[in-house]
Write an enzyme that holds these catalytic residues in place. Structure first.
Site, PDB file in Angstrom:
ATOM      1  N   ARG A 322      69.068   5.913 111.342  1.00 27.94           N
ATOM      2  CA  ARG A 322      69.474   6.258 111.272  1.00 27.94           C
ATOM      3  C   ARG A 322      70.052   7.209 110.973  1.00 27.94           C
ATOM      4  NH1 ARG A 322      63.516   7.158 110.207  1.00 27.94           N
ATOM      5  NH2 ARG A 322      62.557   6.603 111.379  1.00 27.94           N
ATOM      6  N   GLY A 323      70.841   8.508 109.873  1.00 27.52           N
ATOM      7  CA  GLY A 323      72.088   9.359 109.946  1.00 27.52           C
ATOM      8  C   GLY A 323      72.436  10.009 111.348  1.00 27.52           C
ATOM      9  N   THR A 324      73.109   9.486 111.735  1.00 26.62           N
ATOM     10  CA  THR A 324      74.153  10.134 112.574  1.00 26.62           C
ATOM     11  C   THR A 324      74.828   9.539 113.144  1.00 26.62           C
ATOM     12  OG1 THR A 324      71.118   9.773 114.043  1.00 26.62           O
ATOM     13  CG2 THR A 324      73.195  10.304 115.464  1.00 26.62           C
ATOM     14  N   THR A 325      76.395  10.080 113.253  1.00 28.92           N
ATOM     15  CA  THR A 325      77.694   9.886 113.745  1.00 28.92           C
ATOM     16  C   THR A 325      77.879  10.578 114.955  1.00 28.92           C
ATOM     17  OG1 THR A 325      79.564   9.989 112.653  1.00 28.92           O
ATOM     18  CG2 THR A 325      78.687  11.526 112.406  1.00 28.92           C
ATOM     19  N   ARG A 490      80.173   0.523 112.790  1.00 31.25           N
ATOM     20  CA  ARG A 490      80.079   1.932 111.659  1.00 31.25           C
ATOM     21  C   ARG A 490      81.408   2.853 111.149  1.00 31.25           C
ATOM     22  NH1 ARG A 490      74.400   4.634 112.728  1.00 31.25           N
ATOM     23  NH2 ARG A 490      73.352   3.638 113.702  1.00 31.25           N
TER      24      ARG A 490
END
Length: 506
Positions: A322-325, A490
């Site tokens: 999933r696209g998360t930061t 990441r």
């Protein structure tokens, strides 16, 4: 107020950490820096977050005020009869080295975006610098371009079918017919212009003005669910953080309706009830105890979530988690901010004249265990995001958070265990190998001793990974007065601002 210590930033990109440090060096506080970093992430980490996504910020001021700002997404459809509507909603196949994976995109995958309104709300509530000064570094980046590094290049390569779904996406990510990769510059002049005008309308155009009407028209014409009423009614919710006592410390984290904070709290409470502590890191006792904690956290989640009925054979290992930061900031005035944001994988739809791709949160099966489009409009979607702050007495010891969907809770718990039980400094605690229970097997990063792995295999199926991987989350953390840890899984990066405002990168 005079600065009494160095300031620290940890994020998923060196440019994002640099922007936050620049804002701190201007005299901004942790909340100015976190908001500025959130805007910068939209251009530097476009595969992970966007102003069209959603998130949370947990803040603690130097005066001791504690607030969880919830600006995660709402379910769409207010004011629209959707009974006969077949949403524009379809899978896109992403091709990984070892397997293919489908993600749901299209106009029908868009939930009500909250990041833009959330950033503006936090700035109004706790910021000190004028908005134009906070936006200036990101405007410069959007115009001049951000050089794509290897981590972001990999993410962009994975999501190419989504990012180039429309003509606007192809103009942005495939200029002159060549898809952007490591070493190339990503420019977003539409975003730069939108941000230049933002101090004048402070988001009103996006949520209730000209841009909102354009979004609503595109959605209606293209069988999307998002309406003008959805945008106009979206509100940032201020919540009291969930507080959990563990090992003589207090963890502040994301409260219900989000799920991650409660599970992390349970895991830590279970650990603190054990006496004596279960050995040193990389001992059999320690690894077995951590694994048991993670398994119990998953059991609690499945017992309290409708997706417990999904057969294990249908639960796939999430190759792209999933696209998360995440961004953590501690300033020299005693303020700390811990912020997690996401755009899912993106819907493919870019709002005209803004450079902002809207999210695909309505297509995230992790967020909708009862089925897609099953919830009524206007509901805040629950999330595993868990921005957290660890206190020792009245002193902030640590601010942290992570991306990684269901791995968020296991990543944060293990970093906290490394600090609280193993006495690690934050950089070591973040980099140390992790494990994760996926419901049927232990996923294990390399670095554990052969005897430890053998002990785990005596109790559970084990899948040993060849290297540290983004699957296991991306914890970016700062310890006020001590340092920070950017997760190498990441692309993590730490920045430090000293008394003389000299920006340094360890």
């Amino acid at each position: 107020m005079k600065s009494i210590a160095r300031s620290f930033v940890a994020s998923g990109h060196p440019t994002v950490s640099s922007v936050a440090a620049e804002i701190l060096a201007m005299g901004g506080n942790a909340f100015d820096a976190a908001v500025g970093a959130g805007f910068a992430s939209a251009i530097a980490e476009p595969a992970l977050t966007s102003l069209g996504g959603g998130g949370f910020l947990l803040g603690r001021t130097g005066a001791g005020e504690e607030i969880l700002f919830d600006f995660f997404v709402d379910t769409p459809g207010l004011g629209r009869d959707t009974d006969q509507l077949v949403p524009h909603f379809f899978p896109v196949t992403i091709r990984f080295p070892g397997a293919n994976q489908d993600f749901n995109v299209g106009l029908g995958s868009v939930a009500v975006p909250g990041n833009l309104k959330g950033f503006l709300h936090v700035h109004h509530r706790l910021g000190t610098l004028p908005l134009a000064r906070i936006l200036a570094p990101t405007i410069r980046l959007a115009r001049e371009g951000v050089t794509i590094n290897s981590s972001q290049g990999y993410f962009l390569s994975l999501l190419r079918p989504i990012l180039t779904l429309t003509g606007q996406g192809r103009e942005l990510y495939q200029p002159a017919g060549t898809y952007l990769g490591p070493g190339k510059k990503l420019r977003n002049t539409d975003l730069a212009l939108f941000l230049e005008n933002l101090p004048g309308h402070r988001g009103e155009s996006f949520y209730s003005g000209e841009i909102a009407y354009r979004i609503a028209r595109d959605m209606e014409e293209g069988d999307g669910l998002l309406t003008y009423d959805d945008l106009a009614s979206f509100q940032v919710i201020e919540r009291k953080p969930l507080a959990v006592t563990t090992n003589g410390s207090t963890l502040l984290t994301n409260p219900p309706p989000s799920m991650g904070g409660s599970l992390i709290g349970h895991g830590l409470s279970r650990r603190s009830s054990l006496n004596p502590r279960q050995g040193k890191w990389n001992s059999r006792e320690h690894a077995l105890g951590v694994a048991a904690t993670l398994i119990e956290m998953e059991d609690i989640r499945t017992r309290n979530s409708p997706d417990h009925s999904i057969p294990e054979s249908r639960k796939r290992l999430r190759t792209f988690s999933r696209g998360t930061t995440h961004i953590s900031v501690a300033d020299g005035f005693g303020n700390v901010a811990s912020m997690t944001t996401s755009n899912g994988e993106g819907s493919g739809y870019i709002v005209p004249s803004t450079g902002i791709m809207l999210n695909n949160m309505m297509g995230e099966d992790d967020l909708h265990p009862e089925g897609f489009h099953a919830s009524p409009p206007g509901q805040r979607v629950a999330s595993m995001m868990s921005p957290s702050i660890l206190l020792k007495g009245d002193r902030v010891r640590l601010a942290l958070g992570s991306g990684g969907s269901k791995r968020i809770r296991s990543a944060i718990v293990q970093v906290l265990i490394n600090v609280l039980e193993c006495g690690m400094e934050i950089e070591e605690a973040v980099k140390t190998p992790r494990i994760h229970w996926d419901g049927k097997a232990l996923q294990v990063e390399p670095g554990y001793g052969d005897d430890v792995v053998a002990a785990l295999k005596e109790h559970w199926p084990v899948n040993l990974w060849p290297e540290l991987d983004m699957y296991f989350g991306g914890v970016h953390a700062v310890a006020p007065g001590r340092g920070g840890g950017g997760d190498p899984r990441r692309g993590g990066a730490v920045a430090v601002v000293d008394h003389d405002r000299l920006i340094t990168f360890p």
